[in-house]
Write an enzyme that holds these catalytic residues in place. Sequence first.
Site, PDB file in Angstrom:
ATOM      1  CB  SER A   1     -59.482 109.046 -15.446  1.00 38.95           C
ATOM      2  OG  SER A   1     -59.971 109.748 -14.009  1.00 38.95           O
TER       3      SER A   1
ATOM      4  CB  SER B   1     -59.679 106.765 -11.961  1.00 38.54           C
ATOM      5  OG  SER B   1     -60.386 106.704 -13.143  1.00 38.54           O
TER       6      SER B   1
ATOM      7  CE  LYS C   1     -60.785 103.829 -15.089  1.00 35.68           C
ATOM      8  NZ  LYS C   1     -60.854 105.026 -15.365  1.00 35.68           N
TER       9      LYS C   1
END
Lengths: 483, 95
Positions: free
Chosen positions: A178, A154, A79
């Site tokens: 997330s 996310s 990420k």
Amino acid sequence: MALNELTAHELKTLLDRGEVSAHEATTAVLERIEATDDTLNAFISVDAEGALSQAAAADRRRAAGEDPGMLGGVPVALKDLLCVAGGHTTCGSRMLENYIAPYDATVVSRLRQAGAVIIGKTNLDEFAMGSSTESSYYGVTRNPHDNSRVAGGSSGGSAAAVAADQTILAIGSDTGGSVRQPAAYCGVVGLKPTYGRVSRYGLTAYASSLDQIGPLTKDVQDAAWTLEAIAGHDRFDSTSIQAQVPAYSQSFNRGIKGMRIGLAREHLPPELDDRIAAVTRQAALSLEHCGAELVDLELPVAGRGEYCLSSFYLIAMGESSANLARYDGVKYGHRAHGATDLQSMYQNTRNQGFGDEVKRRIILGTYVLSAGYYDAYYLKAQQVRTLIRRDFEQAFARCDALLAPVTPGPAFRIGEKTDDPLQMYLTDIYTVAVNLAGIPAISVPCGLSAEGLPISVQLLGPPLQEEKLLQLGHALECSARPC
Amino acid sequence: MPVELKDVRAVAELARLALTAEEETRLVSQLNEILGFMETLNELDTRGVEPTSHPVPMENVTRKDQIEPFAARGDLMAAAPEVAGDYYRVPRIMD
């Protein structure tokens, strides 16, 4: 089966036998990214050259008879909230469009020590603030199962990349769901470890008392392997836990006989989406079939989405408004040009650098922390956080783990909720309580809806009981397919 | 207690955000909607309940106060939008 479609443990077996090389595996994922990412937009940056040189190093170590490491030669995506020395770390924001991190996050160093090949950085909601990856400055990530739908957020890029076989596994972060929510929307495994189980050093801070790093993988065994590689105390993160790291890779398949699984009445309300309710009930029966015992119980505060969401967003926004004060255009990141005084330089920099959702959270967070409102909002939220923790403590006195939905429905359509922030926040209704209590949880795919969208369940455990969650998750996987 | 335009302006000033008039108006209604939803917490009796600020019980963590130079000092400075020698450069702060 193409190499990019393998799990980490399958690929590792082939690599160790010398049947394939890390170079071939890395080439396979890079080609897959090349072929699919114009549509999916799961990656913000891909480091093909760096990845191939790491793969070559892994192949050389194997050829020389050295231990290649637990993930020796396995491609991993990160990420883009995690720092990798010398590479871009954008956090999905214009603010950090040109930022080059000067050091590796601890998770990244540990993955390197384990021999992983880092292939690139995945898309996310700006500064991890969102539930759909739609707030990214670099465009939305599409769900590989249906390109008109979100991948979740996310960590949407990480989830989509794993689901689309653009990588073998990925790392995300989970502040209010997330990792688990995008994993559920994309049909992959997502693990949120106990707060402090994995070092946050080098993870860009969103809400520091809630943030935790976790793996997104193709199966539970890979989640066990990855957690074993990244967990453990780190002197650079004083909130990381001192406890020894169990050999998750050895214990995830030990069975669940005699384990007690709690089902909270509040988690299966009458208004719950039929598809989600059916999959959750079926998962309970599967666990019972594997030897677990089901226990009905109540979570009067921690099971009530409206209390958990309110407490969560007040705390998360308060903490984020403080954490994001650092983006001032002085030491790194974007700076607005043309300002003649310091105050307007700050204001213009932040107004240009941040997107709508980030500004909304900073404004709300500053408001609830400001004099006159602190007790009514922030303090109240922290007190409710205590009630939520107590609820879980009482529940775990009666069971080993709780079984619950991850999301109120399958992946929604792109654009469906972008104009209504509250509707977007409501998608996190089942995930945020875990972060408030600091406990671990795993999201495991359990089927597809009639329209072909993945549906998952999550298992929640007491602090540091990731082993049990992995065992339960593995049992669920085995009941869904022969193993 | 509804949020008003002046509240959003005051908070934006504190948070060093220069919002446009349109952003201000939109935020007033969104803040009211979101905080209105959160009023639900008032259903819970929290008298005498200790607040939780950290999810895992922890003692203070201390270490020896020893200087360890950061190896990539040049990279840190290179990340700044504007430097002058060993210093960060900002617009004039006093006359």
